[in-house]
Design a protein around this motif. Structure first.
Motif, PDB file in Angstrom:
ATOM      1  N   ILE A  43      59.375  13.138   8.201  1.00  0.00           N
ATOM      2  CA  ILE A  43      60.649  12.492   8.511  1.00  0.00           C
ATOM      3  C   ILE A  43      60.872  12.438  10.012  1.00  0.00           C
ATOM      4  O   ILE A  43      61.396  11.448  10.548  1.00  0.00           O
ATOM      5  N   SER A  44      60.449  13.473  10.727  1.00  0.00           N
ATOM      6  CA  SER A  44      60.585  13.487  12.180  1.00  0.00           C
ATOM      7  C   SER A  44      59.836  12.322  12.814  1.00  0.00           C
ATOM      8  O   SER A  44      60.329  11.688  13.754  1.00  0.00           O
ATOM      9  N   TRP A  45      58.639  12.018  12.306  1.00  0.00           N
ATOM     10  CA  TRP A  45      57.807  10.965  12.891  1.00  0.00           C
ATOM     11  C   TRP A  45      58.221   9.568  12.442  1.00  0.00           C
ATOM     12  O   TRP A  45      58.182   8.608  13.225  1.00  0.00           O
ATOM     13  N   ASN A  46      58.624   9.422  11.176  1.00  0.00           N
ATOM     14  CA  ASN A  46      58.892   8.099  10.616  1.00  0.00           C
ATOM     15  C   ASN A  46      60.372   7.756  10.506  1.00  0.00           C
ATOM     16  O   ASN A  46      60.719   6.596  10.255  1.00  0.00           O
ATOM     17  N   GLY A  47      61.254   8.759  10.688  1.00  0.00           N
ATOM     18  CA  GLY A  47      62.673   8.522  10.480  1.00  0.00           C
ATOM     19  C   GLY A  47      63.377   7.634  11.485  1.00  0.00           C
ATOM     20  O   GLY A  47      64.277   6.871  11.109  1.00  0.00           O
ATOM     21  N   PRO A  48      63.029   7.674  12.791  1.00  0.00           N
ATOM     22  CA  PRO A  48      63.818   6.918  13.774  1.00  0.00           C
ATOM     23  C   PRO A  48      63.986   5.445  13.467  1.00  0.00           C
ATOM     24  O   PRO A  48      65.023   4.858  13.814  1.00  0.00           O
ATOM     25  N   LEU A  49      62.996   4.817  12.845  1.00  0.00           N
ATOM     26  CA  LEU A  49      63.097   3.385  12.558  1.00  0.00           C
ATOM     27  C   LEU A  49      63.783   3.100  11.224  1.00  0.00           C
ATOM     28  O   LEU A  49      64.057   1.932  10.918  1.00  0.00           O
ATOM     29  N   LEU A  50      64.040   4.119  10.415  1.00  0.00           N
ATOM     30  CA  LEU A  50      64.624   3.909   9.090  1.00  0.00           C
ATOM     31  C   LEU A  50      66.023   4.490   8.945  1.00  0.00           C
ATOM     32  O   LEU A  50      66.740   4.152   7.992  1.00  0.00           O
ATOM     33  N   ILE A  51      66.435   5.364   9.859  1.00  0.00           N
ATOM     34  CA  ILE A  51      67.748   6.008   9.773  1.00  0.00           C
ATOM     35  C   ILE A  51      68.695   5.306  10.733  1.00  0.00           C
ATOM     36  O   ILE A  51      68.367   5.073  11.900  1.00  0.00           O
ATOM     37  N   SER A  52      69.881   4.953  10.249  1.00  0.00           N
ATOM     38  CA  SER A  52      70.834   4.204  11.057  1.00  0.00           C
ATOM     39  C   SER A  52      71.446   5.076  12.146  1.00  0.00           C
ATOM     40  O   SER A  52      71.435   6.310  12.063  1.00  0.00           O
ATOM     41  N   SER A  53      71.990   4.415  13.170  1.00  0.00           N
ATOM     42  CA  SER A  53      72.590   5.147  14.287  1.00  0.00           C
ATOM     43  C   SER A  53      73.816   5.941  13.839  1.00  0.00           C
ATOM     44  O   SER A  53      74.037   7.066  14.289  1.00  0.00           O
TER      45      SER A  53
END
Length: 535
Positions: free
Chosen positions: A246-256
């Motif tokens: 999640i740390s590696w792949n989350g930034p592009l999938l989790i909203s601001s």
């Protein structure tokens, strides 16, 4: 129920007060919280508060591991995988054997019981030493290795613990079978953890609601931990794998919006969980004091001192050869990763502080064997585990700042942090420049009014101008002065908002929306603020 709730409120009040005191006197909160728990345990009229092992192993441990894994950089974890594995796997097993041998030959414990005790006290805690190391500004690699070790060593220790406890209970043990089972557990948990991380991110991405997403994030570590644990694994490796994914792949999938709310939510959860855990660990002193009356005090103190010395010495005995031998043997390792200086190795060796997981594992030992006999040396194991936690946390935790100053280890950290901040300034400028290029491309493709383009361009240019040109003192002072004035202006806006509200010119809902914008702007200032680095 009312009495339990009152105790809970007392613990929260003590937690808040102790955290403030720790900040004022510059001491790790975990140390003061444990001492406060011990003091509270002996307050007249205070009921005995027993720490249920299931609370730590099944309720507290999953979110702690998950939160640390998400905060961990997968790239840095992977680049330091060799020292992390050597510590989390090799050092834990070596320490367990050292404790077993010492307690067998010096105080006469059976081999199985000694190895069980070794598995319990072998894994160092990461919370207190890492908090101290970060505050001292130690080099980044030390922090990464310690954090990575703290994420994985509980898995090794808990698996060894279960194998040994089962061997004592059943009288059966096979080293080849245990080794094969260990390898299967590791592989299966990594695959399962990645699958849970993938599923969690997709579910949160489709939810598109911060409250729902944060709720799913709270469920995620328990899903990753409980299922492998139920089938005989540790659950720790799966949770670590899930968090790193999640740390590696989350930034592009989790909203601001989810990130902004989630950071506050998880920071509060971890603060409360860690604080209450150390308080309750201290509370166990009263229970242990009552149990210790059944043993000669001299035997308990000798056993505790012996095991504490062994776990400290064993870490030094493992870390130095594990650091330098691979480089002596392998030219490839030597060229790719030059040997660190001895000060770095000494600091990593010194941070062998034990924590609540060791106490929870001791508390989880069964009271009796299937035959009905009492579990051998259970109370002794429990007391020694607590003693090792107390000695290493208070002694080594308090001594770590002194060691860091003696070795001047923060000198390397200052140079590293300066380079990191300069790279951050450059990255921010490149990001803003890329955004302006995107604006030019969008302007060519779409019909936008000049007013809109000027407004967006002015916004990005203003953000660029707020960045200091360098970290030189003069440039820093100019940037800091501008930041301070901006804070004063925000404070003036807040006061005027309340004047408008008092005069009835705006509603409370309007005031909350304006204050939210000011809060975000002030948080942005704190995020962009570059602290002065000593040269």
């Amino acid at each position: 129920m009312e009495a339990k709730f009152q105790i809970f409120l007392i613990l929260l009040a003590v937690l808040a007060g102790t955290a403030l005191l720790a900040r004022r006197i510059n001491v790790a909160p975990a140390i003061l919280l444990m001492l406060a728990g011990i003091a509270l345990a002996f307050v007249p009229g205070m009921p005995t508060v027993e720490l249920p092992p299931e609370l730590v192993l099944l309720v507290v441990l999953p979110p702690l591991i998950y939160s640390a894994s998400v905060a961990m950089s997968w790239r840095e974890f992977k680049s330091n995988l060799r020292p992390i594995i050597l510590l989390a796997l090799g050092c834990v097993i070596f320490t367990a054997f050292a404790v077993a041998a010492a307690t067998h030959y010096l105080i006469g414990l059976p081999w199985a019981v000694g190895f069980l005790l070794g598995a319990i006290v072998a894994p160092p805690d990461v919370v207190a030493p890492l908090a101290i190391a970060r505050k001292l500004g130690m080099p980044r690699r030390i922090l990464v290795v310690l954090e990575g070790e703290g994420l994985a060593n509980d898995a090794t220790a808990l698996i060894l613990y279960r194998f040994t406890a089962a061997a004592i209970t059943t009288g059966l043990f096979s080293l080849p079978k245990a080794t094969g089972t260990f390898a299967v557990i590791v592989v299966c948990e990594i695959v399962f953890g990645v699958a849970v991380g993938w599923l969690s991110l997709r579910a949160r991405h489709h939810a598109r609601d911060p409250q729902v997403e944060i709720t799913l994030s709270l469920i995620t570590p328990y899903l990753a931990f409980w299922i492998p644990e139920h089938f005989g694994g540790s659950g720790v490796i799966a949770t670590v794998a899930c968090g790193l994914y999640i740390s590696w792949n989350g930034p592009l999938l989790i909203s601001s919006a989810t990130r902004l709310q989630g950071i506050f939510f998880w920071d509060l959860i971890i603060f409360l969980v860690e604080g209450l855990l150390f308080l309750l660990t201290g509370f166990q002193m009263r229970l242990l004091f009552e149990k210790s009356k059944a043993f000669p005090l001299e035997d308990i103190l000798i056993a505790t001192a012996l095991v504490a010395i062994i776990v400290v010495v064993a870490r030094f005995a493992w870390v130095y050869p594990a650091t330098y031998l691979p480089r002596l043997i392998s030219k490839r390792i030597r060229e790719r990763d030059p040997a660190p200086n001895w000060r770095t190795v000494f600091v990593i060796s010194f941070t062998g502080v034990r924590g609540a997981v060791s106490l929870a594992a001791a508390l989880a030992l069964p009271l009796a064997l299937p035959s009905g006999e009492a579990f051998p040396h259970r109370d002794m194991i429990l007391f020694v585990a607590f003693g090792v936690i107390f000695i290493t946390l208070v002694g080594m935790g308090s001594g770590l700042p002194l060691v860091a100053r003696w070795l001047d280890i923060t000198r390397d950290g200052r140079d590293e942090h300066r380079a990191e901040h300069e790279a951050e300034i450059a990255a921010r400028r490149e990001v803003l420049a890329a955004a302006l290029q995107s604006l030019d491309a969008i302007t060519d493709d779409r019909r936008l009014s000049d007013e809109v383009v000027k407004l967006l361009r002015a916004r990005h240019e203003s953000r660029t101008n707020q960045l200091p040109d360098s970290l030189d003192p003069d440039a820093y002072d100019v940037s800091a002065a501008g930041t301070a004035l901006t804070r004063e202006l925000i404070a003036a806006e807040r006061k005027f908002i309340h004047v408008l509200l008092r005069d009835g010119k705006i509603t409370d809902e309007t005031r909350r929306r304006i204050e939210r914008d000011l809060d975000l702007e002030e948080a942005s200032l704190s995020n962009r603020e570059f602290r002065k680095i000593a040269l």
